[in-house]
Design a protein around this motif. Structure first.
Motif, PDB file in Angstrom:
ATOM      1  N   LEU A 322     -57.020  -8.490   0.570  1.00  0.00           N
ATOM      2  CA  LEU A 322     -58.368  -8.029   0.894  1.00  0.00           C
ATOM      3  C   LEU A 322     -59.363  -8.354  -0.216  1.00  0.00           C
ATOM      4  O   LEU A 322     -60.549  -8.549   0.045  1.00  0.00           O
ATOM      5  N   VAL A 323     -58.887  -8.405  -1.460  1.00  0.00           N
ATOM      6  CA  VAL A 323     -59.797  -8.657  -2.583  1.00  0.00           C
ATOM      7  C   VAL A 323     -59.677 -10.079  -3.117  1.00  0.00           C
ATOM      8  O   VAL A 323     -60.354 -10.436  -4.080  1.00  0.00           O
ATOM      9  N   MET A 324     -58.850 -10.900  -2.497  1.00  0.00           N
ATOM     10  CA  MET A 324     -58.626 -12.256  -2.989  1.00  0.00           C
ATOM     11  C   MET A 324     -59.736 -13.187  -2.517  1.00  0.00           C
ATOM     12  O   MET A 324     -60.112 -13.191  -1.346  1.00  0.00           O
ATOM     13  N   ASN A 325     -60.251 -13.994  -3.434  1.00  0.00           N
ATOM     14  CA  ASN A 325     -61.349 -14.905  -3.116  1.00  0.00           C
ATOM     15  C   ASN A 325     -60.913 -15.952  -2.085  1.00  0.00           C
ATOM     16  O   ASN A 325     -59.844 -16.537  -2.184  1.00  0.00           O
ATOM     17  N   GLY A 326     -61.762 -16.178  -1.082  1.00  0.00           N
ATOM     18  CA  GLY A 326     -61.503 -17.198  -0.086  1.00  0.00           C
ATOM     19  C   GLY A 326     -60.775 -16.710   1.148  1.00  0.00           C
ATOM     20  O   GLY A 326     -60.673 -17.453   2.141  1.00  0.00           O
ATOM     21  N   MET A 327     -60.261 -15.475   1.144  1.00  0.00           N
ATOM     22  CA  MET A 327     -59.498 -15.006   2.292  1.00  0.00           C
ATOM     23  C   MET A 327     -60.380 -14.730   3.508  1.00  0.00           C
ATOM     24  O   MET A 327     -59.915 -14.807   4.646  1.00  0.00           O
ATOM     25  N   LEU A 328     -61.646 -14.424   3.293  1.00  0.00           N
ATOM     26  CA  LEU A 328     -62.529 -14.147   4.427  1.00  0.00           C
ATOM     27  C   LEU A 328     -62.676 -15.380   5.313  1.00  0.00           C
ATOM     28  O   LEU A 328     -62.840 -15.254   6.530  1.00  0.00           O
ATOM     29  N   GLU A 329     -62.615 -16.573   4.713  1.00  0.00           N
ATOM     30  CA  GLU A 329     -62.690 -17.794   5.506  1.00  0.00           C
ATOM     31  C   GLU A 329     -61.537 -17.859   6.516  1.00  0.00           C
ATOM     32  O   GLU A 329     -61.705 -18.358   7.628  1.00  0.00           O
ATOM     33  N   ASP A 330     -60.367 -17.361   6.120  1.00  0.00           N
ATOM     34  CA  ASP A 330     -59.199 -17.398   7.002  1.00  0.00           C
ATOM     35  C   ASP A 330     -59.239 -16.314   8.075  1.00  0.00           C
ATOM     36  O   ASP A 330     -58.753 -16.526   9.190  1.00  0.00           O
ATOM     37  N   MET A 331     -59.799 -15.151   7.727  1.00  0.00           N
ATOM     38  CA  MET A 331     -59.720 -14.010   8.646  1.00  0.00           C
ATOM     39  C   MET A 331     -61.049 -13.667   9.307  1.00  0.00           C
ATOM     40  O   MET A 331     -61.168 -12.619   9.933  1.00  0.00           O
ATOM     41  N   TYR A 332     -62.038 -14.537   9.221  1.00  0.00           N
ATOM     42  CA  TYR A 332     -63.379 -14.187   9.693  1.00  0.00           C
ATOM     43  C   TYR A 332     -63.402 -13.796  11.165  1.00  0.00           C
ATOM     44  O   TYR A 332     -64.091 -12.857  11.565  1.00  0.00           O
ATOM     45  N   SER A 333     -62.640 -14.502  12.003  1.00  0.00           N
ATOM     46  CA  SER A 333     -62.676 -14.238  13.448  1.00  0.00           C
ATOM     47  C   SER A 333     -62.007 -12.920  13.831  1.00  0.00           C
ATOM     48  O   SER A 333     -62.200 -12.428  14.945  1.00  0.00           O
ATOM     49  N   PHE A 334     -61.230 -12.336  12.907  1.00  0.00           N
ATOM     50  CA  PHE A 334     -60.546 -11.077  13.227  1.00  0.00           C
ATOM     51  C   PHE A 334     -60.574 -10.100  12.054  1.00  0.00           C
ATOM     52  O   PHE A 334     -59.702  -9.245  11.941  1.00  0.00           O
ATOM     53  N   TRP A 335     -61.596 -10.184  11.209  1.00  0.00           N
ATOM     54  CA  TRP A 335     -61.635  -9.358  10.006  1.00  0.00           C
ATOM     55  C   TRP A 335     -61.673  -7.861  10.325  1.00  0.00           C
ATOM     56  O   TRP A 335     -61.118  -7.042   9.580  1.00  0.00           O
ATOM     57  N   TYR A 336     -62.326  -7.493  11.424  1.00  0.00           N
ATOM     58  CA  TYR A 336     -62.412  -6.067  11.789  1.00  0.00           C
ATOM     59  C   TYR A 336     -61.035  -5.507  12.155  1.00  0.00           C
ATOM     60  O   TYR A 336     -60.756  -4.330  11.907  1.00  0.00           O
ATOM     61  N   ILE A 337     -60.175  -6.347  12.752  1.00  0.00           N
ATOM     62  CA  ILE A 337     -58.804  -5.912  13.044  1.00  0.00           C
ATOM     63  C   ILE A 337     -58.052  -5.677  11.734  1.00  0.00           C
ATOM     64  O   ILE A 337     -57.289  -4.705  11.608  1.00  0.00           O
TER      65      ILE A 337
END
Length: 363
Positions: A322-337
């Motif tokens: 959750l705090v690792m840089n760049g992970m949002l790019e991988d999980m953007y389509s389902f980040w709320y899950i």
């Protein structure tokens, strides 16, 4: 309230917490100066600038062209500074580049510094990828010195990793310390009672976690604003992060990206606090709790290496990812899950730790 104050006082006056906070601040400052500022480069009128002087020069030359992007503005930048084409080993940018002509090379030519491709063709605004991705959004891309926000994101994630280590070291002893000091039989015979003591300890641990998070955000903002400025906040994410906006995430407003990044960072540290409290409740020695909490924290990395599928998906909801840089790019389509799973995980660990310590102390 008295119990809470006492527990919080005990936490922040631990040597490991105090030394850890000073160390985290020092490491952040070193990272900011040598890694972020140290990598800034600018070539203007045949003169080369590196580090802080390069930041100042890039900010200065960008002011003249800041605002709406037009073909005339692109032509003026090229006429004044040229199109960068020199790749020098060891430099983080074009050897004859600066913030402005590197911007032109990235979005209006076929060149790519990252892939080592020298620009040979230039595109007008109408045929550029920026024009293609700006159609659905009212906030069209603009030219601004956005390096401050890019550095903020990088320092933020780096600091969260350091803050995670500090939380593990500080919070691991919240329950385990009572076994170390042999205070457990005495604590639960007090007038305030078992439940209030447990709640006070949990509240103190989360207060420390929130203070660490606030400290990281404030320090990061102050540093970035003082050196880079905080321009371009309402630009698209791709431009702010100096990347090609071909991913859906990079086509969104940076303000949206910023909000999600902060949310994931907050959830990452809070869930780590819950997990660490749970581990602390299962052990009677602080050292054992620190070791086990550290292993639990880093183990999702090993899970992603050796497993795939559903197990790999669930690792997104763990504190370290959750705090690792760049992970949002991988999980953007389902980040709320991911956030929902993390909330359930943190809540479950907190309840487990609560019940375990309550049962252990009563036996």
């Amino acid at each position: 309230m008295c119990l809470y104050k006492m527990e919080f006082y005990k936490l922040i006056h631990k040597k490991i917490v105090f030394i850890g906070m000073i160390s985290v601040i020092g490491i952040i400052l070193l990272f900011f100066w040598f890694v972020e500022i140290g990598e800034e480069f600018a070539s203007v009128d045949g003169k080369t600038y590196i580090g802080y002087e390069a930041v100042r020069m890039n900010r200065k030359i960008t002011e003249e062209f800041a605002g709406r992007i037009t073909n005339d503005k692109i032509d003026q930048i090229v006429d004044k500074y040229g199109v960068p084409s020199k790749i020098v080993e060891g430099l983080p940018e074009w050897g004859n580049g600066n913030y402005l002509n590197a911007f032109v090379a990235r979005y209006f030519t076929n060149g790519s510094f990252e892939r080592g491709i020298v620009p040979t063709e230039r595109y007008p605004l109408e045929k550029s990828e920026l024009r293609q991705v700006s159609g659905p959004y009212k906030n069209a891309p603009t030219l601004a010195y956005t390096k401050g926000w890019k550095v903020f994101v990088e320092v933020f994630h780096f600091a969260l990793m350091l803050g995670s280590v500090l939380i593990i070291c500080g919070v691991s002893g919240v329950f385990a310390d009572e076994g170390t000091t042999k205070m457990m039989p005495l604590i639960f015979t007090t007038k305030e009672g078992r439940r209030k003591e447990l709640i006070a300890k949990i509240a103190a641990a989360f207060t420390l976690t929130i203070l660490i998070l606030i400290g990281i955000i404030v320090l990061d903002l102050l540093l970035c604003n003082a050196v880079y400025g905080l321009g371009g906040f309402h630009n698209i994410t791709g431009i702010v992060l100096s990347d090609h906006p071909d991913w859906l995430l990079y086509q969104q407003k940076f303000s949206d990206y910023f909000g999600i990044t902060l949310m994931l960072g907050v959830q990452g540290l809070l869930s780590l606090c819950s997990i660490t409290l749970c581990v602390s409740a299962w052990y009677n020695r602080s050292f054992s709790a620190v070791v086990v909490a550290s292993v639990v924290w880093v183990s999702p990395i090993l899970l992603r290496i050796f497993f795939s599928g559903l197990i790999s998906f669930f690792t997104y909801a763990t504190p370290i990812f959750l705090v690792m840089n760049g992970m949002l790019e991988d999980m953007y389509s389902f980040w709320y899950i991911v956030v929902i799973i993390s909330l359930l995980l943190g809540t479950g660990c907190l309840l487990s730790g609560y019940r375990k310590y309550k049962t252990k102390s009563a036996s």
